[in-house]
Design a protein around this motif. Structure first.
Motif, PDB file in Angstrom:
ATOM      1  N   TYR A 176     -22.073  13.010 -10.132  1.00 23.74           N
ATOM      2  CA  TYR A 176     -21.721  12.055  -9.079  1.00 23.74           C
ATOM      3  C   TYR A 176     -21.904  10.638  -9.607  1.00 23.74           C
ATOM      4  O   TYR A 176     -22.742  10.374 -10.466  1.00 23.74           O
ATOM      5  N   ASN A 177     -21.101   9.742  -9.063  1.00 19.79           N
ATOM      6  CA  ASN A 177     -21.204   8.327  -9.417  1.00 19.79           C
ATOM      7  C   ASN A 177     -20.861   7.500  -8.179  1.00 19.79           C
ATOM      8  O   ASN A 177     -19.696   7.393  -7.804  1.00 19.79           O
ATOM      9  N   PHE A 178     -21.886   6.962  -7.551  1.00 17.07           N
ATOM     10  CA  PHE A 178     -21.696   6.176  -6.334  1.00 17.07           C
ATOM     11  C   PHE A 178     -21.910   4.681  -6.578  1.00 17.07           C
ATOM     12  O   PHE A 178     -22.150   3.925  -5.643  1.00 17.07           O
ATOM     13  N   ARG A 179     -21.807   4.255  -7.851  1.00 20.75           N
ATOM     14  CA  ARG A 179     -22.054   2.847  -8.166  1.00 20.75           C
ATOM     15  C   ARG A 179     -21.033   1.930  -7.499  1.00 20.75           C
ATOM     16  O   ARG A 179     -21.329   0.773  -7.196  1.00 20.75           O
ATOM     17  N   SER A 180     -19.840   2.442  -7.257  1.00 18.10           N
ATOM     18  CA  SER A 180     -18.810   1.629  -6.612  1.00 18.10           C
ATOM     19  C   SER A 180     -18.586   2.023  -5.154  1.00 18.10           C
ATOM     20  O   SER A 180     -17.599   1.603  -4.538  1.00 18.10           O
ATOM     21  N   LEU A 181     -19.497   2.836  -4.597  1.00 18.87           N
ATOM     22  CA  LEU A 181     -19.372   3.227  -3.188  1.00 18.87           C
ATOM     23  C   LEU A 181     -19.702   2.027  -2.297  1.00 18.87           C
ATOM     24  O   LEU A 181     -20.855   1.595  -2.208  1.00 18.87           O
ATOM     25  N   ALA A 182     -18.696   1.498  -1.654  1.00 18.69           N
ATOM     26  CA  ALA A 182     -18.897   0.295  -0.828  1.00 18.69           C
ATOM     27  C   ALA A 182     -19.396   0.629   0.566  1.00 18.69           C
ATOM     28  O   ALA A 182     -20.002  -0.209   1.235  1.00 18.69           O
ATOM     29  N   GLN A 183     -19.164   1.859   1.005  1.00 20.35           N
ATOM     30  CA  GLN A 183     -19.494   2.232   2.370  1.00 20.35           C
ATOM     31  C   GLN A 183     -20.998   2.498   2.517  1.00 20.35           C
ATOM     32  O   GLN A 183     -21.672   2.869   1.567  1.00 20.35           O
TER      33      GLN A 183
ATOM     34  N   SER B 236     -10.264   5.790   0.569  1.00 17.92           N
ATOM     35  CA  SER B 236      -9.186   5.001  -0.033  1.00 17.92           C
ATOM     36  C   SER B 236      -7.965   4.858   0.856  1.00 17.92           C
ATOM     37  O   SER B 236      -7.166   3.933   0.674  1.00 17.92           O
ATOM     38  N   ASN B 237      -7.779   5.757   1.834  1.00 18.00           N
ATOM     39  CA  ASN B 237      -6.609   5.668   2.708  1.00 18.00           C
ATOM     40  C   ASN B 237      -6.873   4.842   3.965  1.00 18.00           C
ATOM     41  O   ASN B 237      -6.034   4.776   4.861  1.00 18.00           O
ATOM     42  N   LYS B 238      -8.041   4.179   4.032  1.00 19.89           N
ATOM     43  CA  LYS B 238      -8.406   3.412   5.221  1.00 19.89           C
ATOM     44  C   LYS B 238      -8.085   1.927   5.039  1.00 19.89           C
ATOM     45  O   LYS B 238      -8.119   1.402   3.926  1.00 19.89           O
ATOM     46  N   THR B 239      -7.799   1.270   6.165  1.00 21.41           N
ATOM     47  CA  THR B 239      -7.670  -0.179   6.158  1.00 21.41           C
ATOM     48  C   THR B 239      -9.055  -0.796   5.980  1.00 21.41           C
ATOM     49  O   THR B 239     -10.002  -0.388   6.645  1.00 21.41           O
ATOM     50  N   GLU B 240      -9.174  -1.733   5.068  1.00 22.14           N
ATOM     51  CA  GLU B 240     -10.460  -2.357   4.752  1.00 22.14           C
ATOM     52  C   GLU B 240     -11.557  -1.299   4.573  1.00 22.14           C
ATOM     53  O   GLU B 240     -12.556  -1.271   5.296  1.00 22.14           O
ATOM     54  N   PRO B 241     -11.383  -0.410   3.611  1.00 21.77           N
ATOM     55  CA  PRO B 241     -12.321   0.716   3.449  1.00 21.77           C
ATOM     56  C   PRO B 241     -13.756   0.287   3.201  1.00 21.77           C
ATOM     57  O   PRO B 241     -14.688   1.032   3.549  1.00 21.77           O
ATOM     58  N   GLU B 242     -13.969  -0.882   2.628  1.00 22.99           N
ATOM     59  CA  GLU B 242     -15.330  -1.337   2.322  1.00 22.99           C
ATOM     60  C   GLU B 242     -16.147  -1.618   3.572  1.00 22.99           C
ATOM     61  O   GLU B 242     -17.373  -1.743   3.498  1.00 22.99           O
ATOM     62  N   THR B 243     -15.502  -1.691   4.737  1.00 22.85           N
ATOM     63  CA  THR B 243     -16.224  -2.008   5.976  1.00 22.85           C
ATOM     64  C   THR B 243     -16.688  -0.759   6.723  1.00 22.85           C
ATOM     65  O   THR B 243     -17.329  -0.869   7.768  1.00 22.85           O
ATOM     66  N   TRP B 244     -16.392   0.425   6.195  1.00 24.03           N
ATOM     67  CA  TRP B 244     -16.737   1.655   6.898  1.00 24.03           C
ATOM     68  C   TRP B 244     -18.206   2.009   6.712  1.00 24.03           C
ATOM     69  O   TRP B 244     -18.816   1.715   5.684  1.00 24.03           O
ATOM     70  N   HIS B 245     -18.782   2.652   7.750  1.00 24.79           N
ATOM     71  CA  HIS B 245     -20.122   3.228   7.697  1.00 24.79           C
ATOM     72  C   HIS B 245     -19.999   4.726   7.952  1.00 24.79           C
ATOM     73  O   HIS B 245     -18.999   5.191   8.507  1.00 24.79           O
TER      74      HIS B 245
END
Length: 377
Positions: free
Chosen positions: A276-283, A224-233
């Motif tokens: 655990y709930n990773f349904r919204s994990l974009a990475q 959550s503290n990253k720029t464009e967090p959804e683009t991380w791998h």
């Protein structure tokens, strides 16, 4: 933008190769000596493969495991030469990270002295001057028999304390698990301790504590503290494989598979329920990489890829994946030669096959491929 980055990278790689030749010449002129040809030859082969397949978005990691040394035995030569080779590869093509996946010791922490730790630290420190390094605990580096806090911190000083610029579980710092971020590549490396047996009575020292699993679920994949967090791998490292028959390892496998499938659920470890709930994990979890079973191989757990790194010490061959393994393993890794004779992947001292490790080019963005280049036996 991508073309410009690739062109800039190609120029840097060409400069690195020219600089490498200059360094070899200058080293000889200083009287430092030239490395044995088998090290330079093996290093150049790996580097050429890396340069051929990496791009501006690739994550390139050297991975070494199962060093099994006392520091003054026959295994020491393989470890020394592996570190020399990793240094040379890094000069030719800059590595983003080197991961030591555990089992520094030949015996166990509670029954031998710490000369093995000192020896490995000396050579690993020489590599870490020019490239970041992560060092993991293996089951032979067990801390469960170290009853005093001073002894635990001493053991940690040889392994976990070398992990610089990492985010750890502050409440369990000496258990040696955490992650390191590479912001320019938007890539995270999570490292686990599958020998987290401190302060726990076990007959086998393979364990992932409930505290560590909770940290993995709630903190390790928080971007959550990253720029464009959804683009991380990200990738996950451990010493022990995911098919080890222990309650906490089975729970770990379930959690990592859920990260890939973006699902939710819960596991119970030692009476502790972890949801655990990773349904919204974009990475994207790219893969899991481990040591422990002394060979190079791959295995799938549903849609989760797990890769094994071979053992680096000289005294033990790459033992597994032989004829007793499945036909698929034999076909992929060539355990028989063209005449049907079994290949043992023997190590030979003072040669290019006195050790074994991998260099990975993880291209999870452009071509969705992982290239695994093998050095040595």
């Amino acid at each position: 933008d991508l073309s410009a980055k690739l062109e800039k990278k190609a120029e840097a790689d060409l400069y690195a190769k020219k600089s490498y030749v200059d360094m070899q010449i200058n080293s000889a002129l200083r009287g430092d000596g030239i490395l044995p040809s088998y090290i330079t030859k093996g290093s150049e082969r790996i580097a050429e493969n890396v340069l051929r397949t990496r791009n501006a978005y690739s994550f390139v990691m050297g991975a070494i495991s199962d060093l099994h040394t006392t520091g003054n035995d026959g295994s020491a030569s393989g470890i020394k030469n592996a570190c020399l080779a990793l240094n040379e590869i890094n000069k030719l093509t800059q590595l983003d990270l080197i991961a030591n996946l555990g089992d520094v010791m030949k015996g166990y922490m509670d029954d031998i002295n710490d000369e093995g730790f000192k020896f490995v630290k000396q050579h690993m420190d020489s590599v870490s001057k020019s490239v970041p390094m992560l060092q993991l605990n293996g089951n032979h580096d067990d801390l469960s028999e170290l009853s005093t806090e001073d002894a635990k911190q001493k053991a940690f000083a040889y392994i976990g304390a070398n992990n610089l610029n990492v985010v750890t579980d502050f409440n369990n710092r000496f258990r040696n698990y955490g992650y390191r971020d590479f912001d320019d590549l938007r890539f995270r490396v999570i490292y686990l301790n599958t020998t987290d047996a401190t302060e726990f009575e076990v007959t086998e020292n393979i364990r992932v504590s409930p505290e560590q699993l909770s940290w993995l679920v709630n903190s390790a994949v928080n971007f959550s503290n990253k720029t464009e967090p959804e683009t991380w791998h990200f990738i996950v490292l451990s010493h022990v494989p995911l098919n080890a028959l222990y309650e906490s390892i089975e729970a770990l496998q379930t959690i990592l598979k859920a990260m890939v499938s973006k699902s939710s659920g819960s596991v119970t470890v030692e009476g502790t329920n972890i949801s655990y709930n990773f349904r919204s994990l974009a990475q994207k979890l790219v893969c899991h990489i481990h040591g422990h079973i002394h060979n190079f191989r791959t295995e799938w757990f549903d849609d989760l890829l797990s890769i094994t790194v071979p053992n680096a010490c000289f005294e033990r061959n790459n033992e597994y994946g032989m004829l007793h393994e499945s036909e698929v393993i034999r076909n992929i890794f060539g355990d028989t030669d063209k005449n049907g004779n079994q290949r043992q992947f023997n190590k030979t001292q003072a040669s290019g096959e006195d050790t074994a490790f991998n260099v990975f080019v993880i291209d999870s963005r452009v071509n969705n491929k992982i290239y695994a280049y093998n050095y040595g036996a």
